[in-house]
Design a protein around this motif. Structure first.
Motif, mmCIF file in Angstrom:
data_model
loop_
_atom_site.group_PDB
_atom_site.id
_atom_site.type_symbol
_atom_site.label_atom_id
_atom_site.label_comp_id
_atom_site.label_asym_id
_atom_site.label_seq_id
_atom_site.Cartn_x
_atom_site.Cartn_y
_atom_site.Cartn_z
ATOM 1 N N LYS A 163 -24.210 87.224 -11.789
ATOM 2 C CA LYS A 163 -23.503 87.819 -10.655
ATOM 3 C C LYS A 163 -22.178 88.333 -11.183
ATOM 4 O O LYS A 163 -21.549 87.696 -12.033
ATOM 5 C CB LYS A 163 -23.238 86.788 -9.561
ATOM 6 N N VAL B 190 -20.637 91.045 -4.328
ATOM 7 C CA VAL B 190 -21.030 90.640 -5.669
ATOM 8 C C VAL B 190 -22.356 91.332 -5.993
ATOM 9 O O VAL B 190 -23.260 91.386 -5.151
ATOM 10 C CB VAL B 190 -21.175 89.102 -5.750
ATOM 11 N N VAL C 226 -25.823 91.542 -8.194
ATOM 12 C CA VAL C 226 -26.772 90.714 -8.914
ATOM 13 C C VAL C 226 -27.408 91.620 -9.962
ATOM 14 O O VAL C 226 -27.887 92.709 -9.656
ATOM 15 C CB VAL C 226 -27.848 90.140 -7.972
#
Length: 174
Positions: free
Chosen positions: A124, A160, A162
């Motif tokens: 992340k 965030v 991934v």
């Protein structure tokens, strides 16, 4: 120091606690991690003393022995996902842009592919950390999704990203 500088990559040791603490609490580092500001050295010392077997943590050292960065893998220990791990990486402010991250990423991906037999490495990263995203892409990580308002940073909820790197063809061929 030049971009082509070589770094000694080695396993982290409990004696690296003060150096790791300096890295994790650097003003340009901790806002992009899940660490809180003002973390004590004792917490870092305890983490290194009690490091579980599924965490493979490396440091990059400059020619003078200074620890410039830390990175590694947290291998999943659940049976059906043992082929995957989460990546972590931090580089001290003073060493960013000098090849430390690339040196650690080379060692981490080598360990994942050739020694741990991992197929998937995931991570992340805060959406606006362009330097880190570019580094991850350079090593084959691809965008998989966006977690909206996932991390609190300086009073603001941030998205965030991934990302993951798959090494399935290499594993399937062997």
């Amino acid at each position: 120091m030049s971009q082509a500088q070589a770094y000694l990559i080695r396993s982290i040791e409990p004696s690296d606690a003060a150096a790791l603490h300096r890295i994790k609490t650097a003003p340009g580092v901790f806002p992009n991690t899940l660490q809180l500001p003002y973390q004590s050295l004792a917490v870092t010392e305890k983490q290194l003393q009690e490091k579980p077997a599924n965490i493979h943590s490396l440091v990059a050292c400059a020619a003078d022995g200074e620890v410039a960065g830390n990175g590694g893998l947290i291998v999943n220990d659940r049976p059906r996902i043992r082929h995957s791990a989460s990546l972590f990486l931090v580089v001290h402010d003073d060493w960013q842009g000098k090849g430390v991250g690339s040196a650690l990423m080379r060692a981490i991906t080598d360990m994942a592919d050739n020694w741990l037999g991992l197929i998937r490495i995931e991570l992340k990263v805060i959406h606006d950390n362009a330097r880190a995203i570019a580094l991850y892409e350079k090593f084959g990580f691809e965008y998989e999704g966006r977690m909206r308002q996932e991390q609190l940073r300086a009073g603001k909820l941030e998205d965030v990203l991934v990302m993951a790197r798959l090494n399935w063809p290499a594993r399937a061929a062997s």
